[in-house]
Each structure stands twice: as C-alpha cells, then as structure tokens.
Scaffold this motif. Structure first.
Motif, mmCIF file in Angstrom:
data_model
loop_
_atom_site.group_PDB
_atom_site.id
_atom_site.type_symbol
_atom_site.label_atom_id
_atom_site.label_comp_id
_atom_site.label_asym_id
_atom_site.label_seq_id
_atom_site.Cartn_x
_atom_site.Cartn_y
_atom_site.Cartn_z
ATOM 1 N N THR A 1 0.837 -1.210 0.000
ATOM 2 C CA THR A 1 0.000 0.000 0.000
ATOM 3 C C THR A 1 0.867 1.253 0.000
ATOM 4 N N ALA A 2 1.972 1.211 0.727
ATOM 5 C CA ALA A 2 2.893 2.350 0.762
ATOM 6 C C ALA A 2 3.530 2.590 -0.604
ATOM 7 N N GLU A 3 3.542 1.558 -1.431
ATOM 8 C CA GLU A 3 4.109 1.663 -2.787
ATOM 9 C C GLU A 3 3.000 1.801 -3.839
ATOM 10 N N HIS A 4 1.783 2.107 -3.372
ATOM 11 C CA HIS A 4 0.625 2.289 -4.253
ATOM 12 C C HIS A 4 0.268 0.994 -4.997
ATOM 13 N N LEU A 5 0.460 -0.127 -4.302
ATOM 14 C CA LEU A 5 0.082 -1.437 -4.826
ATOM 15 C C LEU A 5 -0.795 -2.119 -3.785
ATOM 16 N N SER A 6 -1.151 -3.380 -4.032
ATOM 17 C CA SER A 6 -2.008 -4.107 -3.095
ATOM 18 C C SER A 6 -1.782 -5.609 -3.238
ATOM 19 N N ILE A 7 -1.913 -6.311 -2.133
ATOM 20 C CA ILE A 7 -1.809 -7.772 -2.159
ATOM 21 C C ILE A 7 -2.954 -8.372 -2.967
ATOM 22 N N LYS A 8 -4.013 -7.584 -3.182
ATOM 23 C CA LYS A 8 -5.155 -8.070 -3.954
ATOM 24 C C LYS A 8 -4.819 -8.259 -5.434
ATOM 25 N N LEU A 9 -3.633 -7.836 -5.844
ATOM 26 C CA LEU A 9 -3.184 -8.122 -7.204
ATOM 27 C C LEU A 9 -3.218 -9.614 -7.493
ATOM 28 N N LEU A 10 -2.991 -10.406 -6.442
ATOM 29 C CA LEU A 10 -2.995 -11.862 -6.598
ATOM 30 C C LEU A 10 -4.380 -12.410 -6.938
ATOM 31 N N ASP A 11 -5.408 -11.594 -6.746
ATOM 32 C CA ASP A 11 -6.761 -12.010 -7.138
ATOM 33 C C ASP A 11 -6.962 -11.904 -8.648
ATOM 34 N N TYR A 12 -6.061 -11.178 -9.314
ATOM 35 C CA TYR A 12 -6.276 -10.883 -10.730
ATOM 36 C C TYR A 12 -5.231 -11.485 -11.673
ATOM 37 N N VAL A 13 -4.011 -11.634 -11.169
ATOM 38 C CA VAL A 13 -2.952 -12.199 -12.018
ATOM 39 C C VAL A 13 -2.099 -13.170 -11.198
ATOM 40 N N SER A 14 -1.262 -13.908 -11.890
ATOM 41 C CA SER A 14 -0.426 -14.924 -11.253
ATOM 42 C C SER A 14 0.673 -14.292 -10.401
ATOM 43 N N PRO A 15 1.235 -15.056 -9.448
ATOM 44 C CA PRO A 15 2.371 -14.550 -8.665
ATOM 45 C C PRO A 15 3.541 -14.147 -9.558
ATOM 46 N N VAL A 16 3.776 -14.871 -10.652
ATOM 47 C CA VAL A 16 4.837 -14.523 -11.589
ATOM 48 C C VAL A 16 4.609 -13.116 -12.140
ATOM 49 N N ALA A 17 3.384 -12.824 -12.527
ATOM 50 C CA ALA A 17 3.059 -11.508 -13.084
ATOM 51 C C ALA A 17 3.184 -10.409 -12.026
ATOM 52 N N VAL A 18 2.832 -10.712 -10.781
ATOM 53 C CA VAL A 18 2.922 -9.698 -9.717
ATOM 54 C C VAL A 18 4.381 -9.347 -9.440
ATOM 55 N N VAL A 19 5.244 -10.356 -9.346
ATOM 56 C CA VAL A 19 6.666 -10.089 -9.117
ATOM 57 C C VAL A 19 7.249 -9.317 -10.302
ATOM 58 N N SER A 20 6.765 -9.629 -11.497
ATOM 59 C CA SER A 20 7.188 -8.886 -12.687
ATOM 60 C C SER A 20 6.799 -7.416 -12.567
ATOM 61 N N LEU A 21 5.610 -7.168 -12.041
ATOM 62 C CA LEU A 21 5.148 -5.798 -11.842
ATOM 63 C C LEU A 21 6.050 -5.059 -10.859
ATOM 64 N N PHE A 22 6.508 -5.772 -9.833
ATOM 65 C CA PHE A 22 7.426 -5.159 -8.867
ATOM 66 C C PHE A 22 8.680 -4.642 -9.585
ATOM 67 N N THR A 23 9.235 -5.462 -10.479
ATOM 68 C CA THR A 23 10.460 -5.056 -11.175
ATOM 69 C C THR A 23 10.188 -3.915 -12.144
ATOM 70 N N MET A 24 9.016 -3.926 -12.783
ATOM 71 C CA MET A 24 8.647 -2.814 -13.659
ATOM 72 C C MET A 24 8.597 -1.511 -12.875
ATOM 73 N N LYS A 25 8.047 -1.586 -11.693
ATOM 74 C CA LYS A 25 7.907 -0.391 -10.863
ATOM 75 C C LYS A 25 9.274 0.201 -10.527
#
Length: 282
Positions: free
Chosen positions: A110-134
């Motif tokens: 949340t402090a990084e303007h993200l949410s754990i609820k991302l896992l409700d929409y995409v795979s863990p692989v995609a979420v970690v990828s989003l972290f690196t994009m950020k």
C-alpha cells in the motif's frame, strides 16, 4: 502489458559473471566451419522510452543476418495466447500465507501504491514482474519499450525469419518453480530497494559495461546459487546444443537476456569451448 511483465521478471533475474575486460552487448560468432558470421546480443528486455536505444552496430548485424532468434518469440500468436493463460491468478497461492503475513505484505505494498489483492487478478509470476517494472520509475510504465518486440518488428519489416531457443511453456514452468511463497514475500519486503538497483543496472547497460552489470545482479541479495543454476546455467547448456544447428548454414542474430552472455557457464564461454571464435563488437 502482460508481455511487459514477463520480460521484466526475466530481466530481474538474469545476468552472470565475468568478461569485464570485454565490455560489449554485441558479440560476433565465427570460425568452426561457419559459412557466415552470426551474432549474439544481450538485452535487458525492456527500458523506459528515454533510456531505450538500439545501437547502429546491432542494426547492422541484424541486416547481415538471415534469421533473428529470441529466447521465446512473443510475436507468435500461439505464444500470446499461452501468455494470457499463464498470467491467470493462482487462487491457492495466497492461502499459503497466514493472515498476519498477508496484512504485513499489504501494508508494505500500500505504501508503494500497490495491493496484495493483485494476486486475485494475475499470477504470482506476473505480480513479481510488476514489482520489477515499478523499479524503473518510468513516467508511464505502459509505454516501456521491449527490445524483443522492437527487434522482432524490425526483422519482420526487413523480411527476416524469426526463431526461438525454447518454449514459453518451459519459461513459465521455470518461473512458477522459482516464485515460491518465500521468494514472493522477500520480493515484497525488498520493493523499496528496486529503484536504486535498477538505475545502476540501466546505467551499466547503456554504457555496455557487462562487468558492472554482472556484479550488480550477482549480489546474493537478488540471486541465489539455485536460481542461477536454473535460470542461467541449465538454459545456457540447452541453448549451446541448439545454437550450432541454427548457425551452421545461415547467419543468425540471437538476442537473449544479457545475463546469459558472461561467466564460466555463459554462452560466450560455452560457444568458445565448442570451437567458435566469439569476439566483442565495439
């Protein structure tokens, strides 16, 4: 967007060691009975538009080549379909964490303007990828430029054949194996470190400083010995069995993550051991 996520995850994981004295991202493969030279190009998969550049020497090498080869051909419609399927959420993954762990991770996100609820929409692989994009801090992350997609478009426009070194099924199986709940949690807690590390890696890449780029990613904070073996060494061995068949009778421009180039088990060393002359293109 999903293509961007996967490419960024691969970038986060792959750079190996050595060759500080031969700093280049483009290498010529010659000798060993080859009829024509081929080329090996290291990418970081994606960059912000202001940092993105395909150097003229790379375009010249591509022009001399009959075929352009990627780790995976993301322009292939079949691969695009599989990419969408593999990006689907894994409903069981979030259940591996305790309620307290979920709350703590969500607080960090949340402090990084993200949410754990991302896992409700995409795979863990995609979420970690989003972290690196950020971590790239692009003004508009949706406008990040992909080396693979740009090179593929250039190759197609110039009538070049497109090839790939492995299947997207293999890549996702590998990433799914590596993105464990433990690694996911560690990625969340290290999220604030990504921008500084990424800035240094981008600077090293833009100056073609393979040695420095190597040192940054080799830090055990980011890559364990097990990850290095699975993501780099084993795949390099597989590709070294494939590349000689590809370049035997035609010139190829082979674009892979820069992490696959250097080190005792990198493609440069392995191809040299197979009898090829591999030299930096300055």
């Amino acid at each position: 967007m999903k293509k961007q996520l996967i490419l960024q995850l691969l970038f986060f994981f792959v750079v190996s060691s050595g060759f500080a004295q031969e700093n280049s991202m483009l290498w010529k493969i010659a000798g060993n009975g080859l009829k024509q030279d081929s080329y090996l190009f290291g990418t970081v998969h994606m960059l912000c538009p202001d940092d993105f550049e395909i150097k003229q020497k790379c375009l010249d090498a591509l022009d001399k080549s009959q075929k352009v080869v990627f780790e995976v051909d993301l322009s292939n419609p079949d691969n695009a379909q599989k990419l969408q399927a593999y990006s689907a959420p894994d409903t069981a993954f979030i259940k591996t964490f305790s309620d307290r762990e979920v709350q703590k991770m969500d607080s960090v996100l949340t402090a990084e303007h993200l949410s754990i609820k991302l896992l409700d929409y995409v795979s863990p692989v995609a979420v970690v990828s989003l972290f690196t994009m950020k971590g790239f801090n692009c003004a508009d992350p949706t406008k990040m430029k992909s080396y693979e997609m740009e090179l593929s478009a250039i190759a197609t426009a110039r009538g070049k054949a497109i090839g790939e070194l492995e299947t997207i099924d293999l890549q996702f199986a590998l990433l799914k194996d590596i993105i464990t709940p433990k690694l996911f949690m560690e990625s969340v807690y290290q999220l604030n470190k990504y921008p500084a590390l990424t800035a240094k890696m981008v600077a090293a890449y833009k100056t073609e400083n393979l040695g420095e780029l190597t040192a940054l990613i080799q830090d055990p904070t980011w890559m364990t010995d097990e990850q290095k073996e699975k993501l780099l060494n084993e795949r390099n061995e597989n590709w070294t069995a494939i590349i000689p068949k590809m370049i035997k009778d035609q010139s190829c421009f082979i674009a892979v993550g820069a992490g696959h180039l250097a080190g005792d088990k990198g493609l440069i060393t392995l191809l040299r051991k197979n009898g090829y002359t591999v030299t930096a293109v300055q």
